[in-house]
Design an enzyme around this catalytic site. Structure first.
Site, PDB file in Angstrom:
ATOM      1  N   CYS A  68       0.833  -1.206   0.000  1.00 27.98           N
ATOM      2  CA  CYS A  68       0.000   0.000   0.000  1.00 27.98           C
ATOM      3  C   CYS A  68       0.870   1.259   0.000  1.00 27.98           C
ATOM      4  O   CYS A  68       1.479   1.579   1.021  1.00 27.98           O
ATOM      5  CB  CYS A  68      -0.903  -0.043   1.239  1.00 27.98           C
ATOM      6  SG  CYS A  68      -1.717   1.496   1.644  1.00 27.98           S
ATOM      7  N   CYS A  71       0.348   3.897   2.839  1.00 29.83           N
ATOM      8  CA  CYS A  71       0.441   3.380   4.209  1.00 29.83           C
ATOM      9  C   CYS A  71       1.735   3.798   4.911  1.00 29.83           C
ATOM     10  O   CYS A  71       1.728   4.069   6.111  1.00 29.83           O
ATOM     11  CB  CYS A  71       0.310   1.856   4.218  1.00 29.83           C
ATOM     12  SG  CYS A  71      -1.366   1.283   3.834  1.00 29.83           S
TER      13      CYS A  71
END
Length: 115
Positions: free
Chosen positions: A38, A41
């Site tokens: 991600c 993230c």
């Protein structure tokens, strides 16, 4: 998630330790649901580590690797990353889906603290 800033690393929580670390906590807990793949993230995690230092003992911040902990991820309906859930008294009292600036996170978390 590993931290690259000077902030202390966040505590990783697994399916097996979630109830004790989050649901039974004696203070509000922010849970960062993330994954290695991600892109947003990482920056969110760094902001969370800095905020964990700022809030000190008034708030806990933990992480859940969604790939390694699918039961907890499913139990809370996490479908987008990053997702931040705020728990107080074992219940979800707030959520943020997607990357947000650190100041936005700070203000959101502060609403869940005792005055």
């Amino acid at each position: 998630m590993l931290q690259e800033s000077g902030a202390r690393p966040l505590t990783a929580v697994a399916d097996a330790t979630f109830a004790e670390a989050v649901l039974a906590a004696d203070r509000p807990v922010v849970v960062d649901f993330w994954a290695e793949w991600c892109p947003p993230c990482g920056p969110v995690s760094r902001s969370l580590a800095e905020l964990a230092d700022e809030f000190g003992d008034r708030l806990s911040v933990v992480t859940v690797d969604t790939d390694a902990n699918p039961a907890t991820t499913r139990a809370y309906g996490v479908m987008s990353l990053p997702t931040l859930l705020v728990f107080s008294g074992g219940e979800v009292v707030g959520s943020i889906v997607g990357a947000r600036p650190k100041n936005h996170l700070r203000l959101s978390f502060a609403r869940h603290l005792e005055p």
